[in-house]
Design an enzyme around this catalytic site. Structure first.
Site, PDB file in Angstrom:
ATOM      1  N   ASP A  43      40.831  42.496  46.031  1.00 38.41           N
ATOM      2  CA  ASP A  43      41.283  43.271  47.191  1.00 38.41           C
ATOM      3  C   ASP A  43      42.385  42.524  47.965  1.00 38.41           C
ATOM      4  O   ASP A  43      42.375  41.295  48.002  1.00 38.41           O
ATOM      5  CB  ASP A  43      40.065  43.532  48.093  1.00 38.41           C
ATOM      6  CG  ASP A  43      40.341  44.633  49.094  1.00 38.41           C
ATOM      7  OD1 ASP A  43      41.363  45.340  48.962  1.00 38.41           O
ATOM      8  OD2 ASP A  43      39.530  44.789  50.030  1.00 38.41           O
ATOM      9  N   GLU A  61      24.700  36.912  42.803  1.00 35.69           N
ATOM     10  CA  GLU A  61      25.108  36.129  43.969  1.00 35.69           C
ATOM     11  C   GLU A  61      26.465  36.639  44.451  1.00 35.69           C
ATOM     12  O   GLU A  61      27.385  36.823  43.647  1.00 35.69           O
ATOM     13  CB  GLU A  61      25.231  34.638  43.597  1.00 35.69           C
ATOM     14  CG  GLU A  61      23.925  34.009  43.173  1.00 35.69           C
ATOM     15  CD  GLU A  61      22.909  33.931  44.316  1.00 35.69           C
ATOM     16  OE1 GLU A  61      23.325  33.754  45.481  1.00 35.69           O
ATOM     17  OE2 GLU A  61      21.706  34.066  44.025  1.00 35.69           O
ATOM     18  N   ASN A  76      40.551  55.541  43.705  1.00 35.93           N
ATOM     19  CA  ASN A  76      41.961  55.144  43.855  1.00 35.93           C
ATOM     20  C   ASN A  76      42.943  56.284  43.581  1.00 35.93           C
ATOM     21  O   ASN A  76      44.119  56.202  43.956  1.00 35.93           O
ATOM     22  CB  ASN A  76      42.301  53.941  42.953  1.00 35.93           C
ATOM     23  CG  ASN A  76      41.733  52.625  43.460  1.00 35.93           C
ATOM     24  OD1 ASN A  76      41.485  51.710  42.681  1.00 35.93           O
ATOM     25  ND2 ASN A  76      41.529  52.503  44.749  1.00 35.93           N
TER      26      ASN A  76
HETATM   27  C1  FPP Z   1      43.100  46.448  45.835  1.00 38.44           C
HETATM   28  O1  FPP Z   1      44.080  46.059  46.764  1.00 38.44           O
HETATM   29  C2  FPP Z   1      43.627  46.387  44.490  1.00 38.44           C
HETATM   30  C3  FPP Z   1      43.739  47.453  43.634  1.00 38.44           C
HETATM   31  C4  FPP Z   1      43.345  48.821  43.991  1.00 38.44           C
HETATM   32  C5  FPP Z   1      44.307  47.310  42.300  1.00 38.44           C
HETATM   33  C6  FPP Z   1      44.059  46.029  41.574  1.00 38.44           C
HETATM   34  C7  FPP Z   1      45.199  45.808  40.697  1.00 38.44           C
HETATM   35  C8  FPP Z   1      45.743  44.633  40.355  1.00 38.44           C
HETATM   36  C9  FPP Z   1      45.191  43.312  40.729  1.00 38.44           C
HETATM   37  C10 FPP Z   1      46.998  44.674  39.585  1.00 38.44           C
HETATM   38  C11 FPP Z   1      46.972  44.140  38.208  1.00 38.44           C
HETATM   39  C12 FPP Z   1      45.954  44.645  37.306  1.00 38.44           C
HETATM   40  C13 FPP Z   1      46.055  45.570  36.353  1.00 38.44           C
HETATM   41  C14 FPP Z   1      45.182  45.473  35.169  1.00 38.44           C
HETATM   42  C15 FPP Z   1      46.924  46.739  36.454  1.00 38.44           C
HETATM   43  P1  FPP Z   1      44.535  47.097  47.890  1.00 38.44           P
HETATM   44  O2  FPP Z   1      45.742  47.798  47.401  1.00 38.44           O
HETATM   45  O3  FPP Z   1      43.390  47.974  48.248  1.00 38.44           O
HETATM   46  O4  FPP Z   1      44.892  46.128  49.067  1.00 38.44           O
HETATM   47  P2  FPP Z   1      44.772  46.460  50.640  1.00 38.44           P
HETATM   48  O5  FPP Z   1      43.306  46.661  50.929  1.00 38.44           O
HETATM   49  O6  FPP Z   1      45.324  45.221  51.272  1.00 38.44           O
HETATM   50  O7  FPP Z   1      45.602  47.677  50.901  1.00 38.44           O
END
Ligand code: FPP
Length: 241
Positions: free
Chosen positions: A20, A207, A68
């Protein structure tokens, strides 16, 4: 801060991560959110490498949730492109490192470009015997449980199972994660203290470790700190020591 010491005899077999904070990382730098995801991809590469080197048996990452899809279309598109790019660029190396890729979630509903890349990753690494790198794609735990209940109900309806015989194993066997042991350690970054519909059944005795670092800033040392802290925990699984 010193690099945390790892007790190799107390390694988690299975680490799960909620990655996150990509959006916040980008916002802090006045960049579009997509750049946060790109930076997050770099952290993911380091994390996979570190876990494999340490001898972690299973690594599960929450890459895209069933929720998402509610994000703006351009962000969803970018995440899908990033997945294709990530697998396209990393697959040969992951395969050379004997890593087996597995996917949990309704990944067949992803755009066809992603599906082709995912299928290739699954089939190329199918017989690998090293770390299982488990990617949660279009994954939601409640949906996973609903699907399991539907499958079990069909078996009951068809006379293959009687309700009294349904136990924990029956349910676990119908989850996407049926071939994977429950996580020992769940890490969530970016200071949020919630589970967000991730592995609800599987984390009954896991955990939990929360990091204030945003995912793109989650360094190898921070991962080692989580693993080192895990080594200090006393796991009782509801019993006594
Ligand atoms: C959450 O951060 C992250 C995601 C929804 C996507 C996770 C994706 C990656 C780490 C990119 C690379 C991986 C692949 C396999 C494509 P957020 O956008 O919710 O952050 P925020 O809460 O700060 O808005």
């Amino acid at each position: 801060m010193d690099t945390p010491k790892i007790n190799k005899s107390k390694l988690p077999r299975h680490i799960a991560i909620i990655m996150d904070g990509n959006g916040r990382w980008a916002k802090k730098r006045l960049m579009p959110r997509t750049m946060g995801h790109r930076a997050g991809m770099t952290t993911l590469k380091t994390t996979v490498k570190t876990c494999a080197e340490l001898g972690i048996e299973y690594l599960t990452v929450f890459a895209f949730s069933t929720e998402n899809w509610k994000r703006p279309a351009d962000e969803v598109d970018y995440l899908m492109k990033l997945l294709v790019e990530y697998l396209g660029k990393e697959l040969r190396e992951l395969h050379q490192e004997n890593i087996k890729i597995n996917v949990i979630g309704a990944y067949h509903d992803l755009p066809s470009e992603c599906l082709v890349q995912v299928e290739e990753a699954l089939s190329l690494t199918r017989n690998n015997t090293g770390m299982v790198f488990n990617i949660a794609l279009n994954y939601g735990s409640r949906r996973e449980i609903i699907r399991a209940v539907q499958n079990i109900a069909s078996k009951v309806q068809n006379g293959l199972l009687s309700p009294g015989d349904i136990d924990e194993k029956t349910i676990a066997n119908e989850l996407y994660s049926c071939n994977i042991p429950d996580p020992d350690l769940l890490i969530r970054t970016a200071g949020e203290m919630r589970i967000s519909n991730f592995l609800l059944w599987q984390i009954a005795y896991t955990e939990l470790w929360f990091s204030s670092k945003l995912w793109p800033e989650f360094t190898k040392d921070e991962l080692l700190r989580a693993i080192s802290d895990y080594g200090q925990r006393e796991r009782r699984f509801g019993g006594l020591t």
